[in-house]
Design an enzyme around this catalytic site. Structure first.
Site, PDB file in Angstrom:
ATOM      1  N   TRP A 106       9.881 -57.352  64.139  1.00  0.00           N
ATOM      2  CA  TRP A 106       8.623 -57.972  64.592  1.00  0.00           C
ATOM      3  C   TRP A 106       8.536 -59.414  64.118  1.00  0.00           C
ATOM      4  CZ3 TRP A 106       7.052 -55.621  68.583  1.00  0.00           C
ATOM      5  CH2 TRP A 106       7.175 -54.237  68.684  1.00  0.00           C
ATOM      6  N   ASP A 176       0.923 -60.927  60.198  1.00  0.00           N
ATOM      7  CA  ASP A 176       0.865 -59.853  61.183  1.00  0.00           C
ATOM      8  C   ASP A 176       0.655 -58.572  60.374  1.00  0.00           C
ATOM      9  OD1 ASP A 176       1.318 -57.805  62.944  1.00  0.00           O
ATOM     10  OD2 ASP A 176       3.341 -58.435  63.516  1.00  0.00           O
ATOM     11  N   LYS A 200      -2.697 -48.598  65.351  1.00  0.00           N
ATOM     12  CA  LYS A 200      -2.045 -47.837  64.277  1.00  0.00           C
ATOM     13  C   LYS A 200      -3.073 -47.418  63.225  1.00  0.00           C
ATOM     14  CE  LYS A 200       1.918 -50.763  65.141  1.00  0.00           C
ATOM     15  NZ  LYS A 200       2.718 -49.926  66.035  1.00  0.00           N
TER      16      LYS A 200
HETATM   17  C1  PLP Z   1       4.250 -55.113  62.807  1.00  0.00           C
HETATM   18  C2  PLP Z   1       4.075 -55.125  64.291  1.00  0.00           C
HETATM   19  N1  PLP Z   1       3.729 -56.279  64.906  1.00  0.00           N
HETATM   20  C3  PLP Z   1       3.550 -56.352  66.232  1.00  0.00           C
HETATM   21  C4  PLP Z   1       3.718 -55.248  67.033  1.00  0.00           C
HETATM   22  C5  PLP Z   1       3.526 -55.373  68.506  1.00  0.00           C
HETATM   23  O1  PLP Z   1       2.289 -54.913  68.805  1.00  0.00           O
HETATM   24  P1  PLP Z   1       1.697 -54.707  70.267  1.00  0.00           P
HETATM   25  O2  PLP Z   1       2.418 -53.548  70.853  1.00  0.00           O
HETATM   26  O3  PLP Z   1       0.254 -54.468  69.961  1.00  0.00           O
HETATM   27  O4  PLP Z   1       1.914 -55.963  71.020  1.00  0.00           O
HETATM   28  C6  PLP Z   1       4.041 -54.014  66.454  1.00  0.00           C
HETATM   29  C7  PLP Z   1       4.173 -52.809  67.290  1.00  0.00           C
HETATM   30  O5  PLP Z   1       4.556 -51.761  66.869  1.00  0.00           O
HETATM   31  C8  PLP Z   1       4.220 -53.962  65.049  1.00  0.00           C
HETATM   32  O6  PLP Z   1       4.545 -52.816  64.455  1.00  0.00           O
END
Ligand code: PLP
Length: 365
Positions: A106, A176, A200
């Site tokens: 990520w 994030d 989550k």
């Molecule tokens: C730490 C992290 N950041 C970003 C995301 C991406 O999120 P989204 O699916 O809401 O765009 C995820 C998805 O699992 C994640 O675990």
């Protein structure tokens, strides 16, 4: 609570489990929301009944995370993924540098988006050791002229989590927190911006929470689309356009549920107890199971491990599935096993899984 309902042992990585109490309440209120004769989904987002839900969710998040006065809570859409772009679009000008601390896939995705707007660089990366750890604070060096420093507080795929956050002085620290927001206390005032998809730890998918320091909002690039400016949402209390009303309602109900449990300290204790059940099964297995993360970087939210014998791992995953444990396969990019133990996952679910792990080992070694 209705004990006749058969609930899955849900370890999905997101969207993930929601509290049964919240689902029951939403069910009760679904057809006639608080005497309006409509469901929450059918109400105008400009109605007093909806506005109360909206403002209550903001107030609860501020209360539970002790968010200081000089921060705003925004409800956005587009998930964590749109934040990867919206952040540099607002705060990284061509030629400017921003430091990214690389702790997993990520972080990599966030970094790639920043390259479209400015000149991001890696402050530190643990890729060489398969993202098994979080950097130590003394390993981090960045420039005081950086536009911002970005980190991923919990690495959903690799199962690592920051314990302490760096002090970046005047350079805004951005996090994030998609996979660990509200799972343990942290000092909001260390950050310029925090963002998290709700699906989550906070509620259903479709709502993205941003917590932003007010002075940053006005420093953003003005020449970007209206919907992608933090200022648009801040000026309009996240009601510039139609927000995801049902998702925000559910998020508010999850926050109320956390408050009733005893708030952030109670949920932290519960999360620690839950994770311990599964980490103990790994640590006491004499390497029948091996954790992916180095112990001091272990996540309370995503427990990643392998069954050392590859054939037995396939058997483990297949038996886990037939025993009713859902979502235990590792992320498709890394394989192995992963139990996601977010806020709403019950203690009993983790207990049942740790017992299953011990039993499986006893039957197969
Ligand atoms: C730490 C992290 N950041 C970003 C995301 C991406 O999120 P989204 O699916 O809401 O765009 C995820 C998805 O699992 C994640 O675990």
């Amino acid at each position: 609570m209705n004990s006749l309902i058969q609930r899955a042992y849900n370890f999905n990585a997101g969207p993930s489990a929601l509290p049964l109490e919240v689902l029951e309440k939403a069910k009760q209120e679904l057809i006639d929301f608080r005497g309006t004769g409509m469901s929450i989904m059918e109400l105008s987002h400009r109605s007093a009944a909806y506005e109360e839900v909206h403002n209550n969710a903001i107030a609860l998040l501020k209360e539970l995370l002790s968010i200081p006065e000089d921060y705003e809570v925004l409800f956005l859409q587009g998930g964590g993924s749109l934040q990867f772009s919206m952040l540099p679009m607002n705060f990284l000008k061509p030629g400017e540098k921003a430091g990214y601390i690389m702790t997993g896939s990520w972080s990599e995705k966030a970094f790639s988006e920043a390259k479209l707007f400015g000149d991001p660089y890696h402050v530190f990366s643990t890729k060489e050791n398969q993202y098994r750890r979080i950097p130590r604070l003394e390993e981090l060096q960045y420039n005081s002229s950086d536009a911002y420093i970005h980190l991923t507080s919990n690495n959903t795929i690799y199962g690592t989590q920051w314990r302490d956050f760096p002090d970046t002085g005047d350079v805004p620290l951005i996090a994030d927190m998609s996979s660990d927001i509200l799972s343990k206390p942290f000092d909001v005032s260390k950050f310029g911006l925090i963002y998290a998809g709700a699906q989550k730890n906070l509620g259903p998918s479709g709502v993205t929470v941003a917590i932003i320091r007010k002075d940053l909002i006005e420093k953003a690039n003005p020449n970007i689309p209206t919907m992608l400016k933090y200022s648009t949402h801040s000026k309009n209390n996240s009601l510039y356009n139609t927000p995801p009303t049902f998702g925000i309602y559910m998020l508010g109900e999850v926050l109320s549920w956390i408050k009733e449990l005893g708030g952030i300290n109670a949920i932290t204790e519960r999360n620690e107890d839950k994770a311990k059940l599964i980490y103990d099964a790994i640590d006491q297995s004499n390497d029948f199971y091996v954790g992916h993360a180095e112990p001091e970087s272990r996540s309370l939210m995503n427990i990643t491990f392998r069954v050392t014998d590859e054939d037995l791992e396939k058997k483990f995953l297949s038996e886990a599935k037939s025993e009713g444990f859902v979502g235990v396969n590792g992320h498709r990019s890394v394989g192995g096993c992963r139990a996601s133990t977010y806020n709403s996952v019950p203690y009993e679910t983790c207990k049942a899984f740790s017992e299953f792990m011990v039993q499986f080992q006893n039957n197969n070694q």
